[in-house]
Design a protein around this motif. Structure first.
Motif, mmCIF file in Angstrom:
data_model
loop_
_atom_site.group_PDB
_atom_site.id
_atom_site.type_symbol
_atom_site.label_atom_id
_atom_site.label_comp_id
_atom_site.label_asym_id
_atom_site.label_seq_id
_atom_site.Cartn_x
_atom_site.Cartn_y
_atom_site.Cartn_z
ATOM 1 N N THR A 69 0.763 -1.298 -0.177
ATOM 2 C CA THR A 69 0.049 0.002 -0.110
ATOM 3 C C THR A 69 0.913 1.263 0.000
ATOM 4 O O THR A 69 1.770 1.395 0.845
ATOM 5 N N ILE A 70 0.587 2.060 -1.083
ATOM 6 C CA ILE A 70 1.382 3.381 -0.995
ATOM 7 C C ILE A 70 0.550 4.386 -0.264
ATOM 8 O O ILE A 70 -0.714 4.406 -0.641
ATOM 9 N N ASP A 73 1.899 11.584 3.127
ATOM 10 C CA ASP A 73 1.196 12.534 4.387
ATOM 11 C C ASP A 73 1.938 13.858 3.829
ATOM 12 O O ASP A 73 3.096 14.312 4.193
ATOM 13 N N ASN A 74 1.123 14.796 3.460
ATOM 14 C CA ASN A 74 1.703 16.023 2.820
ATOM 15 C C ASN A 74 2.202 16.948 4.120
ATOM 16 O O ASN A 74 2.971 17.720 3.991
ATOM 17 N N ALA A 75 1.626 16.731 5.137
ATOM 18 C CA ALA A 75 1.974 17.689 6.102
ATOM 19 C C ALA A 75 3.405 17.242 6.782
ATOM 20 O O ALA A 75 4.129 18.078 7.368
ATOM 21 N N LYS A 76 3.948 15.867 6.688
ATOM 22 C CA LYS A 76 5.205 15.576 6.796
ATOM 23 C C LYS A 76 5.950 15.304 5.561
ATOM 24 O O LYS A 76 7.151 14.788 5.773
ATOM 25 N N ASN A 77 5.481 15.835 4.585
ATOM 26 C CA ASN A 77 6.535 15.422 3.388
ATOM 27 C C ASN A 77 7.074 14.241 3.030
ATOM 28 O O ASN A 77 8.212 13.902 2.886
ATOM 29 N N THR A 78 6.259 13.322 3.272
ATOM 30 C CA THR A 78 6.418 11.908 3.451
ATOM 31 C C THR A 78 5.753 10.957 2.607
ATOM 32 O O THR A 78 4.399 11.125 2.690
ATOM 33 N N VAL A 79 6.427 9.968 1.894
ATOM 34 C CA VAL A 79 5.419 8.933 1.306
ATOM 35 C C VAL A 79 6.012 7.702 1.794
ATOM 36 O O VAL A 79 7.083 7.429 2.183
ATOM 37 N N TYR A 80 5.069 6.713 1.782
ATOM 38 C CA TYR A 80 5.192 5.625 2.418
ATOM 39 C C TYR A 80 4.769 4.345 1.623
ATOM 40 O O TYR A 80 4.126 4.605 0.694
#
Length: 128
Positions: A69-70, A73-80
């Motif tokens: 699952t991709i 979180d734009n608030a954390k500047n992070t993609v998982y």
């Protein structure tokens, strides 16, 4: 200059889970299309999953559908990349990639050449 830093890789047994993270700095994260790719020795880098700036999701590899699952979180500047039920074939170096949004320009999301920025990669090794 946009920089991407991946983390979360490691050595796990088959059936385990891992969550990869990619923190982006130096750009406007909310306007970036983000992708996860993986590469094994002697093979081309293959797209695993993409999440666009607008939140559309593409799983490029059939073998990961239903397991990976991709998310972003734009608030954390992070993609998982949440990876469940890992198997030996998932062993690879996983790379995070970013492509700036370009209005009106076609974007072939699974092509590595389409991306502007890359992380250094994180190794995922799955043992039997």
């Amino acid at each position: 200059q946009v920089q991407l830093v991946e983390s979360g890789g490691g050595l796990v047994q088959a059936g385990a889970s891992l969550r990869l993270s990619c923190v982006v700095s130096g750009g406007t994260f909310a306007s970036l299309n983000m992708g996860w790719f993986r590469q094994t020795p002697g093979k081309e880098r293959e797209s695993v999953a993409v999440i666009t700036w607008s939140g559309s999701i593409i799983y490029s590899t059939d073998s990961v559908k239903g397991r990976f699952t991709i998310s972003r979180d734009n608030a954390k500047n992070t993609v998982y990349l949440q990876m469940n039920s890992l198997n030996i074939e998932d062993t690879a170096v996983y790379y995070c990639a970013a492509r700036a949004r370009r209005s009106g320009v076609p974007f072939t999301a699974h092509r590595a050449a389409e991306y502007d920025y890359w992380g250094q990669g994180t190794q995922v090794t799955v043992s039997s």
